[in-house]
Design an enzyme around this catalytic site. Structure first.
Site, short mmCIF file in Angstrom:
data_model
loop_
_atom_site.label_atom_id
_atom_site.label_comp_id
_atom_site.label_asym_id
_atom_site.label_seq_id
_atom_site.Cartn_x
_atom_site.Cartn_y
_atom_site.Cartn_z
N LYS A 85 55.54 89.61 40.95
CA LYS A 85 54.20 90.15 41.20
C LYS A 85 53.23 89.23 40.44
O LYS A 85 53.62 88.57 39.48
CB LYS A 85 54.11 91.57 40.63
CG LYS A 85 53.02 92.41 41.27
CD LYS A 85 53.53 93.23 42.45
CE LYS A 85 52.41 94.02 43.07
NZ LYS A 85 52.87 94.89 44.16
N GLY A 118 46.02 112.18 50.72
CA GLY A 118 45.50 110.90 51.19
C GLY A 118 45.41 110.90 52.71
O GLY A 118 46.25 111.51 53.39
N GLY A 153 44.64 107.78 54.28
CA GLY A 153 44.46 106.33 54.45
C GLY A 153 45.40 105.78 55.51
O GLY A 153 45.87 106.51 56.40
N VAL A 169 48.56 104.56 55.49
CA VAL A 169 49.93 105.08 55.57
C VAL A 169 49.89 106.53 56.05
O VAL A 169 50.61 106.92 56.97
CB VAL A 169 50.65 104.98 54.20
CG1 VAL A 169 51.99 105.69 54.24
CG2 VAL A 169 50.81 103.52 53.80
N ALA A 170 49.03 107.33 55.42
CA ALA A 170 48.98 108.77 55.72
C ALA A 170 48.66 109.04 57.19
O ALA A 170 49.30 109.88 57.83
CB ALA A 170 47.97 109.46 54.82
P1 NAD Z 1 44.60 103.43 51.64
O1 NAD Z 1 43.65 102.89 50.65
O2 NAD Z 1 44.42 103.13 53.08
O3 NAD Z 1 44.68 105.03 51.51
C1 NAD Z 1 44.66 105.72 50.32
C2 NAD Z 1 43.80 106.96 50.53
O4 NAD Z 1 43.90 107.80 49.40
C3 NAD Z 1 42.32 106.65 50.73
O5 NAD Z 1 41.85 107.24 51.93
C4 NAD Z 1 41.67 107.28 49.50
O6 NAD Z 1 40.35 107.77 49.76
C5 NAD Z 1 42.64 108.38 49.18
N1 NAD Z 1 42.55 108.89 47.81
C6 NAD Z 1 42.27 108.23 46.68
N2 NAD Z 1 42.27 109.05 45.65
C7 NAD Z 1 42.57 110.28 46.10
C8 NAD Z 1 42.72 111.56 45.51
N3 NAD Z 1 42.57 111.74 44.20
N4 NAD Z 1 43.02 112.60 46.29
C9 NAD Z 1 43.16 112.44 47.63
N5 NAD Z 1 43.03 111.26 48.25
C10 NAD Z 1 42.75 110.18 47.50
O7 NAD Z 1 46.05 102.96 51.12
P2 NAD Z 1 47.42 102.94 51.94
O8 NAD Z 1 47.68 101.56 52.40
O9 NAD Z 1 47.46 104.06 52.89
O10 NAD Z 1 48.46 103.22 50.76
C11 NAD Z 1 48.63 104.52 50.22
C12 NAD Z 1 49.64 104.48 49.08
O11 NAD Z 1 50.88 103.95 49.56
C13 NAD Z 1 49.25 103.59 47.91
O12 NAD Z 1 49.75 104.16 46.72
C14 NAD Z 1 49.98 102.29 48.19
O13 NAD Z 1 50.21 101.57 47.01
C15 NAD Z 1 51.26 102.82 48.78
N6 NAD Z 1 51.94 101.88 49.65
C16 NAD Z 1 51.35 101.39 50.77
C17 NAD Z 1 52.02 100.50 51.60
C18 NAD Z 1 51.39 100.00 52.87
O14 NAD Z 1 52.11 99.46 53.71
N7 NAD Z 1 50.10 100.17 53.08
C19 NAD Z 1 53.33 100.09 51.27
C20 NAD Z 1 53.94 100.61 50.13
C21 NAD Z 1 53.24 101.50 49.33
#
Ligand code: NAD
Length: 360
Positions: free
Chosen positions: A78, A177, A179, A181-182
């Site tokens: 990293k 969340g 975002g 992934v969700a």
């Molecule tokens: P993203 O930024 O698209 O989504 C994260 C969401 O969480 C945002 O909509 C944000 O507003 C919301 N959020 C922040 N704080 C919050 C809270 N206190 N309560 C409720 N919602 C809250 O990110 P993502 O790409 O969807 O990733 C989500 C998680 O998954 C992260 O922890 C990331 O490290 C992990 N992750 C993502 C991937 C990937 O492929 N994108 C891979 C492995 C791990």
């Protein structure tokens, strides 16, 4: 500093400095037994250099475990760039950083992370081939759908273990969340017959998901107390802690967020004591890493999907091992990672070089 490296078992840490372009970066290579160290570059305005070092050491070690359990031939690495991603990004900063990555000749391969984007990866690629997540035909595209697919099959493996059936028909899932992934995950959950309750700090974002998939909104703090079968954290790290764990009313915690446990051992223990099955985060969220690996291994889309779906069997094995040995699920997955690395060490004993002998 060396004590810290010894504690985590790191191989190499590289400090990169180029004051003319404002570059201060640290690349941490944790373990390359299985292959080149792959992991994203995070850009963050760390309060101190020591904070940056601690973060990069912790994150790179996590990548070793994630790759090892996912069955990938990758090590863990990293990097962090110390700076504000909103105000301090320039082409030359990333190109300068790219040259440092190039000096490692493939021992470290970088990718996007918090604070960096596809555009930044393209600047890095001007100076080195050792970068993934670029746009266009060489890139593997947005990893989120693959991460979400892995989380979905992982939730099914947990449901099979706890309820005896992998079907989510009639199950309630509380999703934290809304975002990348969700959103992908909710589509799959609803498609399988689950009822979804969801939150996000941005209400417009979450309301859109509610409209599209018929999910129910709750405010951010209320998500922990939702009466549900599965709690799925897909937002931030450290959401499983002393305050939240006693509030949970679920049988399973399984979500895509990184570093969900505030304190790995203690909070995994607290979940187990409450009878909640925890799907280790780095196992269930490996879909994105598997997708990025396709850029190195030249896998087809079908091969990527097959590998992502193997998260189901991996988790079943982890849950079974934890039960049989009466250990935490996180301990079971750590053991699988450590055993795979130890076995690879063993087979690498055999000399496979080509010696040059000049004896007349
Ligand atoms: P993203 O930024 O698209 O989504 C994260 C969401 O969480 C945002 O909509 C944000 O507003 C919301 N959020 C922040 N704080 C919050 C809270 N206190 N309560 C409720 N919602 C809250 O990110 P993502 O790409 O969807 O990733 C989500 C998680 O998954 C992260 O922890 C990331 O490290 C992990 N992750 C993502 C991937 C990937 O492929 N994108 C891979 C492995 C791990």
């Amino acid at each position: 500093m060396f004590a810290q490296l010894e504690l985590f078992g790191h191989e190499q840490v590289v400090f990169c400095s180029d004051p003319q372009v404002g570059l201060r970066a640290i690349i941490a290579i944790h373990d390359t037994t299985l292959g080149p160290a792959l992991g994203g570059t995070r850009m963050w305005p760390y309060a101190t250099d020591a904070d940056a070092l601690t973060d990069v050491l912790r994150l790179s070690r996590g990548m070793t475990y994630k790759a090892a359990v996912a069955g990938l031939n990758l090590g863990g690495g990293k990097a962090v760039i110390i700076g504000d991603p909103h105000t301090q990004k320039t082409e030359m900063l990333f190109r300068s950083y790219g040259r440092f990555v190039e000096t490692l000749r493939g021992r470290y391969i970088t990718a996007e992370d918090v604070g960096t984007t596809v555009r930044d990866m393209e600047w890095i690629r001007m100076e080195t081939r050792y970068v993934t997540g670029v746009a266009g035909e060489h890139g593997s595209g947005d990893p989120s759908p693959y991460t979400a697919h892995g989380v979905f099959v992982g939730i099914k493996a947990a449901a099979k273990t706890v309820f005896g059936s992998e079907s989510l028909e009639g199950r309630t899932v509380a999703v934290q969340g809304a975002g990348n992934v969700a959103r992908n995950l909710v589509a799959k959950l609803v498609g399988d017959g689950a009822r979804v309750i969801i939150t996000d700090i941005f209400e417009d974002k979450v309301q859109q998901v509610c409209r599209e998939y018929g999910a129910q909104y709750v405010p951010p703090d209320a998500i922990y107390t939702v009466d549900c079968d599965i709690f799925s954290p897909n937002a931030l790290g450290a959401v499983l802690n002393d305050t939240t764990i006693p509030q949970l009313r679920c049988s399973i915690v399984a979500g895509g967020a990184n570093n969900q446990l505030a304190d790995e051992e203690r909070h995994a223990q607290m979940l187990a004591e409450r009878g909640i099955l925890y799907a280790p985060d780095y196992v269930i969220n490996a879909g994105g890493l598997i997708n990025v690996t396709s850029e190195i291994e030249q896998w087809s889309r079908e091969q990527v999907v097959r590998k992502v779906e193997s998260i189901y069997d991996t988790l079943l094995r982890i849950f079974r091992t934890a039960q049989e040995h009466n250990i935490l699920t996180i301990e079971a997955s750590n053991r699988i990672a450590e055993e795979r690395i130890a076995q690879a060490h063993h087979i690498h004993r055999t000399f496979v070089g080509t010696p040059t002998i000049r004896n007349g």
